[in-house]
Design a protein around this motif. Structure first.
Motif, PDB file in Angstrom:
ATOM      1  N   THR A 160      48.154 -48.461  37.775  1.00 26.39           N
ATOM      2  CA  THR A 160      47.650 -47.665  38.643  1.00 26.39           C
ATOM      3  C   THR A 160      46.840 -47.082  38.555  1.00 26.39           C
ATOM      4  OG1 THR A 160      48.694 -44.940  37.148  1.00 26.39           O
ATOM      5  CG2 THR A 160      49.862 -45.836  39.027  1.00 26.39           C
ATOM      6  N   GLY A 161      45.566 -46.943  37.443  1.00 29.26           N
ATOM      7  CA  GLY A 161      44.053 -46.646  37.176  1.00 29.26           C
ATOM      8  C   GLY A 161      44.345 -45.008  36.504  1.00 29.26           C
ATOM      9  N   PRO A 162      43.813 -44.722  35.876  1.00 30.16           N
ATOM     10  CA  PRO A 162      43.371 -43.246  35.485  1.00 30.16           C
ATOM     11  C   PRO A 162      42.492 -42.532  36.912  1.00 30.16           C
ATOM     12  CG  PRO A 162      41.887 -44.221  33.977  1.00 30.16           C
ATOM     13  CD  PRO A 162      42.754 -45.286  34.952  1.00 30.16           C
ATOM     14  N   ASN A 163      43.284 -41.607  37.269  1.00 28.91           N
ATOM     15  CA  ASN A 163      42.570 -41.345  38.305  1.00 28.91           C
ATOM     16  C   ASN A 163      42.635 -41.650  39.948  1.00 28.91           C
ATOM     17  OD1 ASN A 163      42.678 -38.289  37.374  1.00 28.91           O
ATOM     18  ND2 ASN A 163      41.266 -38.871  36.002  1.00 28.91           N
ATOM     19  N   ASN A 164      42.826 -43.072  39.609  1.00 27.45           N
ATOM     20  CA  ASN A 164      43.419 -44.227  40.994  1.00 27.45           C
ATOM     21  C   ASN A 164      41.912 -45.008  40.564  1.00 27.45           C
ATOM     22  OD1 ASN A 164      44.184 -45.212  43.643  1.00 27.45           O
ATOM     23  ND2 ASN A 164      43.519 -44.745  44.297  1.00 27.45           N
ATOM     24  N   THR A 165      40.928 -45.606  39.102  1.00 24.09           N
ATOM     25  CA  THR A 165      40.140 -46.467  39.521  1.00 24.09           C
ATOM     26  C   THR A 165      40.572 -47.302  39.025  1.00 24.09           C
ATOM     27  OG1 THR A 165      39.910 -45.189  37.108  1.00 24.09           O
ATOM     28  CG2 THR A 165      38.550 -44.042  38.715  1.00 24.09           C
ATOM     29  N   ALA A 166      39.503 -47.862  38.871  1.00 28.24           N
ATOM     30  CA  ALA A 166      39.058 -49.889  38.110  1.00 28.24           C
ATOM     31  C   ALA A 166      38.314 -49.384  37.000  1.00 28.24           C
ATOM     32  CB  ALA A 166      38.884 -50.450  39.545  1.00 28.24           C
ATOM     33  N   THR A 167      38.967 -50.840  35.695  1.00 26.11           N
ATOM     34  CA  THR A 167      37.346 -50.437  34.704  1.00 26.11           C
ATOM     35  C   THR A 167      36.765 -51.468  35.376  1.00 26.11           C
ATOM     36  OG1 THR A 167      38.999 -48.769  33.211  1.00 26.11           O
ATOM     37  CG2 THR A 167      36.935 -50.774  32.254  1.00 26.11           C
ATOM     38  N   VAL A 168      35.386 -50.975  35.685  1.00 29.93           N
ATOM     39  CA  VAL A 168      34.415 -52.293  35.692  1.00 29.93           C
ATOM     40  C   VAL A 168      33.115 -52.431  34.530  1.00 29.93           C
ATOM     41  CG1 VAL A 168      32.762 -53.326  37.312  1.00 29.93           C
ATOM     42  CG2 VAL A 168      34.581 -51.814  38.020  1.00 29.93           C
ATOM     43  N   ARG A 169      32.538 -53.815  33.609  1.00 27.28           N
ATOM     44  CA  ARG A 169      31.802 -54.288  33.555  1.00 27.28           C
ATOM     45  C   ARG A 169      30.552 -54.420  34.813  1.00 27.28           C
ATOM     46  NH1 ARG A 169      29.795 -53.732  27.945  1.00 27.28           N
ATOM     47  NH2 ARG A 169      32.255 -53.236  26.882  1.00 27.28           N
ATOM     48  N   VAL A 170      29.199 -54.295  34.259  1.00 29.37           N
ATOM     49  CA  VAL A 170      28.334 -54.967  34.989  1.00 29.37           C
ATOM     50  C   VAL A 170      27.072 -55.949  34.365  1.00 29.37           C
ATOM     51  CG1 VAL A 170      26.692 -55.508  36.822  1.00 29.37           C
ATOM     52  CG2 VAL A 170      28.517 -53.409  36.989  1.00 29.37           C
ATOM     53  N   VAL A 171      27.553 -57.344  34.465  1.00 31.81           N
ATOM     54  CA  VAL A 171      26.146 -58.010  34.077  1.00 31.81           C
ATOM     55  C   VAL A 171      25.567 -58.085  34.501  1.00 31.81           C
ATOM     56  CG1 VAL A 171      25.805 -60.275  32.449  1.00 31.81           C
ATOM     57  CG2 VAL A 171      27.853 -59.441  32.306  1.00 31.81           C
ATOM     58  N   ASN A 172      23.506 -57.718  34.169  1.00 28.86           N
ATOM     59  CA  ASN A 172      22.258 -58.371  34.713  1.00 28.86           C
ATOM     60  C   ASN A 172      21.777 -59.626  34.697  1.00 28.86           C
ATOM     61  OD1 ASN A 172      19.752 -58.200  35.899  1.00 28.86           O
ATOM     62  ND2 ASN A 172      19.293 -56.220  34.793  1.00 28.86           N
ATOM     63  N   ASN A 173      22.299 -60.216  35.124  1.00 29.68           N
ATOM     64  CA  ASN A 173      21.542 -61.697  35.992  1.00 29.68           C
ATOM     65  C   ASN A 173      20.177 -61.748  36.092  1.00 29.68           C
ATOM     66  OD1 ASN A 173      21.351 -64.463  34.089  1.00 29.68           O
ATOM     67  ND2 ASN A 173      22.067 -65.175  36.293  1.00 29.68           N
ATOM     68  N   THR A 174      19.379 -60.888  36.638  1.00 34.09           N
ATOM     69  CA  THR A 174      18.502 -60.993  37.313  1.00 34.09           C
ATOM     70  C   THR A 174      16.964 -60.476  36.604  1.00 34.09           C
ATOM     71  OG1 THR A 174      18.131 -58.074  37.630  1.00 34.09           O
ATOM     72  CG2 THR A 174      19.385 -59.396  38.935  1.00 34.09           C
ATOM     73  N   GLY A 175      16.271 -60.288  37.344  1.00 34.01           N
ATOM     74  CA  GLY A 175      14.524 -60.058  36.278  1.00 34.01           C
ATOM     75  C   GLY A 175      14.925 -58.564  36.394  1.00 34.01           C
ATOM     76  N   GLN A 176      14.418 -58.074  36.897  1.00 33.67           N
ATOM     77  CA  GLN A 176      14.338 -56.559  36.780  1.00 33.67           C
ATOM     78  C   GLN A 176      15.769 -55.692  36.320  1.00 33.67           C
ATOM     79  OE1 GLN A 176      15.339 -58.145  40.151  1.00 33.67           O
ATOM     80  NE2 GLN A 176      13.487 -59.034  39.578  1.00 33.67           N
ATOM     81  N   ALA A 177      14.820 -54.728  35.586  1.00 33.36           N
ATOM     82  CA  ALA A 177      15.915 -53.961  35.077  1.00 33.36           C
ATOM     83  C   ALA A 177      16.631 -53.106  35.792  1.00 33.36           C
ATOM     84  CB  ALA A 177      15.237 -52.696  34.265  1.00 33.36           C
ATOM     85  N   LEU A 178      18.552 -52.903  35.729  1.00 34.10           N
ATOM     86  CA  LEU A 178      18.626 -51.768  37.213  1.00 34.10           C
ATOM     87  C   LEU A 178      19.367 -51.365  36.678  1.00 34.10           C
ATOM     88  CD1 LEU A 178      20.464 -55.311  38.480  1.00 34.10           C
ATOM     89  CD2 LEU A 178      18.292 -53.990  38.960  1.00 34.10           C
ATOM     90  N   ASP A 179      20.466 -50.516  37.492  1.00 40.96           N
ATOM     91  CA  ASP A 179      20.649 -49.527  36.346  1.00 40.96           C
ATOM     92  C   ASP A 179      22.558 -49.447  37.586  1.00 40.96           C
ATOM     93  OD1 ASP A 179      18.572 -48.296  36.264  1.00 40.96           O
ATOM     94  OD2 ASP A 179      18.548 -46.666  37.420  1.00 40.96           O
ATOM     95  N   PHE A 180      23.280 -49.082  37.084  1.00 40.00           N
ATOM     96  CA  PHE A 180      24.297 -48.738  37.777  1.00 40.00           C
ATOM     97  C   PHE A 180      25.354 -47.500  37.742  1.00 40.00           C
ATOM     98  CE2 PHE A 180      23.927 -53.052  35.577  1.00 40.00           C
ATOM     99  CZ  PHE A 180      23.815 -54.008  36.658  1.00 40.00           C
ATOM    100  N   GLY A 181      25.999 -47.300  38.193  1.00 36.51           N
ATOM    101  CA  GLY A 181      26.278 -45.461  38.746  1.00 36.51           C
ATOM    102  C   GLY A 181      27.992 -46.006  39.729  1.00 36.51           C
ATOM    103  N   THR A 182      28.234 -44.837  39.476  1.00 38.21           N
ATOM    104  CA  THR A 182      30.043 -44.261  39.864  1.00 38.21           C
ATOM    105  C   THR A 182      29.227 -43.303  41.010  1.00 38.21           C
ATOM    106  OG1 THR A 182      30.330 -42.934  38.523  1.00 38.21           O
ATOM    107  CG2 THR A 182      31.417 -45.346  38.040  1.00 38.21           C
ATOM    108  N   GLY A 183      29.514 -43.706  42.162  1.00 39.30           N
ATOM    109  CA  GLY A 183      29.858 -42.898  43.342  1.00 39.30           C
ATOM    110  C   GLY A 183      28.017 -42.288  43.273  1.00 39.30           C
ATOM    111  N   GLY A 184      27.142 -42.819  43.041  1.00 41.40           N
ATOM    112  CA  GLY A 184      26.134 -42.391  43.324  1.00 41.40           C
ATOM    113  C   GLY A 184      25.287 -41.727  42.222  1.00 41.40           C
ATOM    114  N   THR A 185      26.214 -42.054  41.470  1.00 41.95           N
ATOM    115  CA  THR A 185      25.799 -41.039  39.533  1.00 41.95           C
ATOM    116  C   THR A 185      25.634 -41.961  38.990  1.00 41.95           C
ATOM    117  OG1 THR A 185      27.326 -38.616  40.952  1.00 41.95           O
ATOM    118  CG2 THR A 185      26.384 -39.101  37.727  1.00 41.95           C
ATOM    119  N   PHE A 186      24.366 -41.776  38.130  1.00 40.68           N
ATOM    120  CA  PHE A 186      23.886 -42.876  37.358  1.00 40.68           C
ATOM    121  C   PHE A 186      23.459 -42.370  36.024  1.00 40.68           C
ATOM    122  CE2 PHE A 186      22.442 -44.349  41.291  1.00 40.68           C
ATOM    123  CZ  PHE A 186      22.858 -45.937  41.572  1.00 40.68           C
TER     124      PHE A 186
END
Length: 142
Positions: free
Chosen positions: A14-40
């Motif tokens: 069921t996931g804690p609080n209806n969530t999925a666990t995700v890890r993001v791998v950056n394979n681009t040439g730029q530094a990126l930010d990853f957030g949940t619901g617009g919060t970084f």
């Protein structure tokens, strides 16, 4: 090398609080930010090429996982990413590639079937471009 979690299904799917666990791998040439619901958070901001985010508990649904270039206010959704496909209790790795304005994403479900007390599973993702072939050996080569 990245992954979130283990081979145990401790939460009954069921996931804690209806969530999925995700890890993001950056394979681009730029530094990126990853957030949940617009919060970084600081630990998932300014993620460089070849690095990955921490494991994120992402609310399932279209806008649960948010992407942006580091230092920018505007967010984007990479081509091929479907946040609605994330399932509560699921465990995923997202590999983001491309360049500004042309980002793409591939989502992989982390399901390590067949793991035992003495062996586990390894996923190798060739995120390079071109037609280069690679060999992977476990134990003695050949």
């Amino acid at each position: 090398t990245t992954a979130c979690g283990d081979d145990d299904d401790d939460d009954g799917g069921t996931g804690p609080n209806n969530t999925a666990t995700v890890r993001v791998v950056n394979n681009t040439g730029q530094a990126l930010d990853f957030g949940t619901g617009g919060t970084f958070g600081a630990t998932n901001s300014n993620v460089a090429f070849g690095a990955s985010s921490q494991c994120l508990e992402v609310p399932v649904g279209a806008n649960g996982l948010t992407f942006r270039q580091n230092g920018q206010a505007t967010t984007f959704t990479p081509a091929g990413f479907n946040g609605s496909a994330l399932q509560a209790g699921g465990n995923y790795t997202v590999v983001i590639s491309g360049t500004t304005g042309q980002y793409t994403a591939n989502t992989f479900t982390n399901n390590y079937a067949g793991a035992t007390a003495t062996s586990g599973g390894v996923r190798v993702i060739n995120a390079t471009t071109g037609n280069t072939n690679y060999n992977l050996y476990v134990g003695t080569s050949g």
